[in-house]
Motif scaffolding. Structure first.
Motif, PDB file in Angstrom:
ATOM      1  N   ILE A   1       0.855  -1.191   0.000  1.00  0.00           N
ATOM      2  CA  ILE A   1       0.000   0.000   0.000  1.00  0.00           C
ATOM      3  C   ILE A   1       0.894   1.245   0.000  1.00  0.00           C
ATOM      4  O   ILE A   1       1.615   1.481   0.966  1.00  0.00           O
ATOM      5  N   GLY A   2       0.875   1.992  -1.109  1.00  0.00           N
ATOM      6  CA  GLY A   2       1.680   3.210  -1.200  1.00  0.00           C
ATOM      7  C   GLY A   2       3.068   2.966  -1.770  1.00  0.00           C
ATOM      8  O   GLY A   2       4.059   3.381  -1.168  1.00  0.00           O
TER       9      GLY A   2
ATOM     10  N   GLY B   1       5.392   4.341  -3.464  1.00  0.00           N
ATOM     11  CA  GLY B   1       6.003   5.545  -4.029  1.00  0.00           C
ATOM     12  C   GLY B   1       7.512   5.394  -3.962  1.00  0.00           C
ATOM     13  O   GLY B   1       8.068   4.402  -4.414  1.00  0.00           O
ATOM     14  N   GLY B   2       8.187   6.380  -3.361  1.00  0.00           N
ATOM     15  CA  GLY B   2       9.651   6.333  -3.266  1.00  0.00           C
ATOM     16  C   GLY B   2      10.133   5.118  -2.489  1.00  0.00           C
ATOM     17  O   GLY B   2      10.738   4.190  -3.037  1.00  0.00           O
ATOM     18  N   MET B   3       9.841   5.076  -1.189  1.00  0.00           N
ATOM     19  CA  MET B   3      10.334   3.969  -0.352  1.00  0.00           C
ATOM     20  C   MET B   3       9.618   2.665  -0.670  1.00  0.00           C
ATOM     21  O   MET B   3      10.203   1.584  -0.629  1.00  0.00           O
TER      22      MET B   3
ATOM     23  N   VAL C   1      -2.962   5.525  -4.754  1.00  0.00           N
ATOM     24  CA  VAL C   1      -3.972   6.499  -5.192  1.00  0.00           C
ATOM     25  C   VAL C   1      -3.490   7.320  -6.385  1.00  0.00           C
ATOM     26  O   VAL C   1      -4.227   8.151  -6.897  1.00  0.00           O
ATOM     27  N   ASP C   2      -2.257   7.077  -6.788  1.00  0.00           N
ATOM     28  CA  ASP C   2      -1.689   7.752  -7.961  1.00  0.00           C
ATOM     29  C   ASP C   2      -1.615   6.712  -9.085  1.00  0.00           C
ATOM     30  O   ASP C   2      -0.853   5.737  -9.001  1.00  0.00           O
TER      31      ASP C   2
ATOM     32  N   ARG D   1       1.817   5.880 -10.576  1.00  0.00           N
ATOM     33  CA  ARG D   1       2.651   5.110  -9.658  1.00  0.00           C
ATOM     34  C   ARG D   1       2.126   3.673  -9.539  1.00  0.00           C
ATOM     35  O   ARG D   1       2.900   2.724  -9.440  1.00  0.00           O
TER      36      ARG D   1
ATOM     37  N   ALA E   1       3.553   1.928   2.951  1.00  0.00           N
ATOM     38  CA  ALA E   1       4.621   2.923   2.711  1.00  0.00           C
ATOM     39  C   ALA E   1       4.013   4.226   2.214  1.00  0.00           C
ATOM     40  O   ALA E   1       4.582   4.928   1.385  1.00  0.00           O
ATOM     41  N   THR E   2       2.826   4.528   2.704  1.00  0.00           N
ATOM     42  CA  THR E   2       2.135   5.784   2.386  1.00  0.00           C
ATOM     43  C   THR E   2       2.821   6.930   3.122  1.00  0.00           C
ATOM     44  O   THR E   2       3.666   6.692   3.990  1.00  0.00           O
TER      45      THR E   2
ATOM     46  N   TRP F   1      -1.134   8.548   7.001  1.00  0.00           N
ATOM     47  CA  TRP F   1      -1.941   7.361   6.730  1.00  0.00           C
ATOM     48  C   TRP F   1      -1.423   6.126   7.508  1.00  0.00           C
ATOM     49  O   TRP F   1      -2.050   5.057   7.462  1.00  0.00           O
ATOM     50  N   HIS F   2      -0.257   6.234   8.164  1.00  0.00           N
ATOM     51  CA  HIS F   2       0.334   5.033   8.778  1.00  0.00           C
ATOM     52  C   HIS F   2      -0.591   4.381   9.808  1.00  0.00           C
ATOM     53  O   HIS F   2      -0.881   3.183   9.723  1.00  0.00           O
TER      54      HIS F   2
ATOM     55  N   PRO G   1       7.884   7.224  10.597  1.00  0.00           N
ATOM     56  CA  PRO G   1       7.521   6.973  11.969  1.00  0.00           C
ATOM     57  C   PRO G   1       6.159   6.292  11.977  1.00  0.00           C
ATOM     58  O   PRO G   1       5.330   6.581  11.108  1.00  0.00           O
TER      59      PRO G   1
ATOM     60  N   TRP H   1       5.544  16.337   1.227  1.00  0.00           N
ATOM     61  CA  TRP H   1       4.456  16.371   2.203  1.00  0.00           C
ATOM     62  C   TRP H   1       5.009  16.284   3.628  1.00  0.00           C
ATOM     63  O   TRP H   1       4.413  16.775   4.571  1.00  0.00           O
ATOM     64  N   ARG H   2       6.177  15.644   3.806  1.00  0.00           N
ATOM     65  CA  ARG H   2       6.732  15.421   5.150  1.00  0.00           C
ATOM     66  C   ARG H   2       7.123  16.725   5.837  1.00  0.00           C
ATOM     67  O   ARG H   2       7.359  16.762   7.023  1.00  0.00           O
TER      68      ARG H   2
ATOM     69  N   HIS I   1      15.046   7.470  12.919  1.00  0.00           N
ATOM     70  CA  HIS I   1      15.946   6.308  12.858  1.00  0.00           C
ATOM     71  C   HIS I   1      17.005   6.406  13.966  1.00  0.00           C
ATOM     72  O   HIS I   1      17.284   5.435  14.666  1.00  0.00           O
TER      73      HIS I   1
HETATM   74  N1  LIG Z   1      12.755   3.210   6.242  1.00  0.00           N
HETATM   75  C1  LIG Z   1      13.378   4.121   5.524  1.00  0.00           C
HETATM   76  O1  LIG Z   1      14.608   4.194   5.481  1.00  0.00           O
HETATM   77  C2  LIG Z   1      12.563   5.096   4.730  1.00  0.00           C
HETATM   78  C3  LIG Z   1      13.148   5.843   3.706  1.00  0.00           C
HETATM   79  C4  LIG Z   1      12.325   6.735   2.987  1.00  0.00           C
HETATM   80  C5  LIG Z   1      10.976   6.866   3.324  1.00  0.00           C
HETATM   81  N2  LIG Z   1      10.469   6.131   4.349  1.00  0.00           N
HETATM   82  C6  LIG Z   1       9.044   6.262   4.720  1.00  0.00           C
HETATM   83  O2  LIG Z   1       8.250   5.761   3.674  1.00  0.00           O
HETATM   84  C7  LIG Z   1       7.013   6.460   3.624  1.00  0.00           C
HETATM   85  C8  LIG Z   1       6.783   6.979   2.211  1.00  0.00           C
HETATM   86  O3  LIG Z   1       7.763   7.931   1.908  1.00  0.00           O
HETATM   87  P1  LIG Z   1       8.082   8.281   0.389  1.00  0.00           P
HETATM   88  O4  LIG Z   1       9.195   9.230   0.381  1.00  0.00           O
HETATM   89  O5  LIG Z   1       8.197   7.016  -0.364  1.00  0.00           O
HETATM   90  O6  LIG Z   1       6.737   9.055  -0.020  1.00  0.00           O
HETATM   91  P2  LIG Z   1       6.023   9.105  -1.435  1.00  0.00           P
HETATM   92  O7  LIG Z   1       5.128  10.271  -1.410  1.00  0.00           O
HETATM   93  O8  LIG Z   1       7.063   9.030  -2.518  1.00  0.00           O
HETATM   94  O9  LIG Z   1       5.202   7.741  -1.509  1.00  0.00           O
HETATM   95  C9  LIG Z   1       3.983   7.558  -0.861  1.00  0.00           C
HETATM   96  C10 LIG Z   1       3.056   6.800  -1.817  1.00  0.00           C
HETATM   97  O10 LIG Z   1       1.849   6.521  -1.119  1.00  0.00           O
HETATM   98  C11 LIG Z   1       0.769   6.770  -2.018  1.00  0.00           C
HETATM   99  N3  LIG Z   1      -0.441   6.978  -1.217  1.00  0.00           N
HETATM  100  C12 LIG Z   1      -0.820   8.068  -0.508  1.00  0.00           C
HETATM  101  N4  LIG Z   1      -1.986   7.846   0.117  1.00  0.00           N
HETATM  102  C13 LIG Z   1      -2.362   6.581  -0.219  1.00  0.00           C
HETATM  103  C14 LIG Z   1      -3.472   5.781   0.122  1.00  0.00           C
HETATM  104  N5  LIG Z   1      -4.457   6.219   0.921  1.00  0.00           N
HETATM  105  N6  LIG Z   1      -3.552   4.537  -0.388  1.00  0.00           N
HETATM  106  C15 LIG Z   1      -2.590   4.067  -1.233  1.00  0.00           C
HETATM  107  N7  LIG Z   1      -1.505   4.798  -1.584  1.00  0.00           N
HETATM  108  C16 LIG Z   1      -1.383   6.028  -1.070  1.00  0.00           C
HETATM  109  C17 LIG Z   1       1.225   7.954  -2.832  1.00  0.00           C
HETATM  110  O11 LIG Z   1       0.494   8.126  -4.018  1.00  0.00           O
HETATM  111  C18 LIG Z   1       2.684   7.597  -3.059  1.00  0.00           C
HETATM  112  O12 LIG Z   1       2.860   6.799  -4.206  1.00  0.00           O
HETATM  113  C19 LIG Z   1       7.120   7.590   4.650  1.00  0.00           C
HETATM  114  O13 LIG Z   1       6.433   7.239   5.805  1.00  0.00           O
HETATM  115  C20 LIG Z   1       8.596   7.697   4.932  1.00  0.00           C
HETATM  116  O14 LIG Z   1       8.876   8.139   6.248  1.00  0.00           O
HETATM  117  C21 LIG Z   1      11.222   5.246   5.023  1.00  0.00           C
END
Ligand SMILES: NC(=O)c1ccc[n+]([C@@H]2O[C@H](COP(=O)([O-])OP(=O)(O)OC[C@H]3O[C@@H](n4cnc5c(N)ncnc54)[C@H](O)[C@@H]3O)[C@@H](O)[C@H]2O)c1
Length: 431
Positions: A39-40, A42-44, A66-67, A70, A107-108, A112-113, A132, A230-231, A247
């Motif tokens: 779920i989500g 995106g980047g991570m 939701v994108d 993506r 990974a939203t 949303w976590h 977090p 957004w963060r 972390h």
């Molecule tokens: N553990 C790590 O080292 C690490 C590294 C980077 C990011 N993160 C965490 O990963 C999470 C995502 O970060 P990111 O940089 O990838 O953000 P991002 O915005 O690139 O990705 C988030 C994704 O979630 C999707 N999304 C949003 N709402 C949604 C929903 N209701 N249902 C389904 N999809 C939904 C978005 O469209 C997007 O594709 C954050 O919580 C961040 O803290 C962790």
């Protein structure tokens, strides 16, 4: 050998009771792969997918974003060499309704976590949720309650907890390698880009922005909020303390051996450098004091500069542990060094964060019923440091906190900031 801490004991007890309560997949004689919904992505989330698609223990059966762009990219990636593509949706409830799904990886964005984790637990799924774990302190408590009720595994995405050189460093600290550790310092020093000032606009056609916002209060779309930025907004993230900082705060708390919340929190900071739409501090210093009773106290500090290309002690993010017989410098990206009282280097090790080990640990715990390396109890204590730090910074007040009741006792307005307002939405956490 070190004496078991209260945390070790709680973990052992929780492990035993969870194992008894939760029939393991092994016990059921199933050698099946874990059927996972992501779920989500995106980047991570994409980073997770790249690894999980090669993991023979996992079958990715759902991809949810939701994108639409993506979603399409992630679905291709998730299919890998498999004959059957995963099912796709923009609505996480579809994933959760599918009884064949064992677990979800969330990974939203941060807001949303907790909502997604609680929905998933209530639907009987194991959860891997990015760090977090929560957007505010109250949500973390609700997540713990939901996990206990569901008797499912919740692994938080602080992968350093499954990383060998970090585990080694913690064993050294807890085994007395630098004497009694009375204080620790955590830093986050790096350069973050300026996101500029923009006016609200229409979201792109591929994005279901209403579901992206979910239960958070509705705000207009701004093009500099996505992707990723957004963060830096109050409604969706916690600033960089909750992003990269969590972390290292997690490691600082672990190294100090604190399995409770601090009792006093003092902080200063703000936007000293960036002139843009970011709402959280680019400069922040926080002190957390733990009162362990009987006059025993510990101090944890956090420093953040988001305008410095240079590092500290060789690490952009890191932890220093100060003991009565020496000190340790730890970088989750690098390794650790132990110095004695005369500043002489005594021991060192190298290493880097091991995401695959964290995935392995999650899967093993689903199968065995054991408590994961970054259990929600740990995730909650560490995310709470970020939330309390941000409340102290925003109010400019020294916060007195009751760790048992999880209440701020010296300021009613600050206490309200432990929770958030939600709009009327199916994702709103109940409790
Ligand atoms: N553990 C790590 O080292 C690490 C590294 C980077 C990011 N993160 C965490 O990963 C999470 C995502 O970060 P990111 O940089 O990838 O953000 P991002 O915005 O690139 O990705 C988030 C994704 O979630 C999707 N999304 C949003 N709402 C949604 C929903 N209701 N249902 C389904 N999809 C939904 C978005 O469209 C997007 O594709 C954050 O919580 C961040 O803290 C962790």
């Amino acid at each position: 050998m070190s004496t078991p801490t209260r945390r070790d004991f709680l973990h052992a007890t929780a492990l035993a009771s969870t194992a008894l309560a939760m029939p393991s997949l092994y016990a059921q004689g199933a050698s099946n792969r874990i059927r996972l919904g992501i779920i989500g992505p995106g980047g991570m989330g994409t980073n997770h997918l790249k690894n999980l698609v090669r993991n023979p223990e996992v079958e990715i059966t759902w991809v949810c974003d939701v994108d639409a762009k993506r979603l399409e990219a992630a679905t291709k990636l998730a299919q890998g060499d498999a004959a059957k593509p995963p099912r796709t949706t923009a609505d996480m409830r579809k994933v959760l309704e599918d009884a064949s799904v064992d677990a979800v990886l969330i990974a939203t964005p941060d807001h949303w976590h907790a909502p997604a984790t609680i929905l998933a637990l209530n639907a009987g799924k194991h959860v891997y949720v990015e760090k977090p774990c929560s957007h505010n302190l109250r949500e973390g408590r609700l997540m713990i309650e939901a996990a206990q009720k569901a008797k499912k595994v919740v692994q938080v995405g602080t992968q350093s907890r499954s990383t060998e050189h970090v585990q080694q460093a913690m064993a050294k600290l807890h085994g007395g390698a630098i004497g009694e550790v009375l204080s620790a310092k955590v830093w986050n020093s790096q350069f973050r880009r300026n996101i500029g000032h923009v006016k609200p606009s229409e979201p792109p056609a591929e994005l279901d922005f209403d579901t992206w916002i979910g239960p958070a209060p509705k705000v207009p779309y701004q093009s500099n909020m996505l992707p990723g930025a957004w963060r830096w907004f109050h409604a969706f993230g916690e600033g960089d303390i909750g992003n990269d900082g969590v972390h290292d705060l997690d490691l600082g708390r672990w190294g100090l051996g604190m399995d409770t919340h601090p009792t006093r929190i003092a902080a200063l900071g703000g936007k000293y450098f960036h002139d843009d739409d970011q709402q959280w501090p680019d400069t922040q210093s926080v002190l957390f004091e733990y009162d362990l009773g009987g006059g025993k106290k510990r101090l944890l500090s956090f420093e953040q500069r988001l305008w410095s290309d240079y590092h500290q002690e060789g690490f952009e993010n890191g932890d220093a542990f100060y003991g009565t017989n020496g000190y340790m410098i730890l970088g989750k990206n690098g390794g650790w060094k132990i110095y004695d009282k005369k500043d002489k280097l005594r021991e060192e090790a190298k290493g880097s964060p091991d995401l695959l080990a964290h995935h392995r640990n999650f899967i093993e715990c689903i199968r065995s019923g054991a408590v994961p390396a970054a259990d929600i109890q740990e995730g909650h204590l560490s995310a709470s440091l970020c939330h309390l730090a941000n409340i102290a910074t925003r109010t400019g007040k020294m916060i007195e906190f009751d760790p048992k009741a999880e209440r701020i006792t010296n300021d009613a307005e600050a206490n309200k900031m432990l929770a958030r307002e939600y709009r009327n939405h199916w994702g709103t956490p109940v409790g």
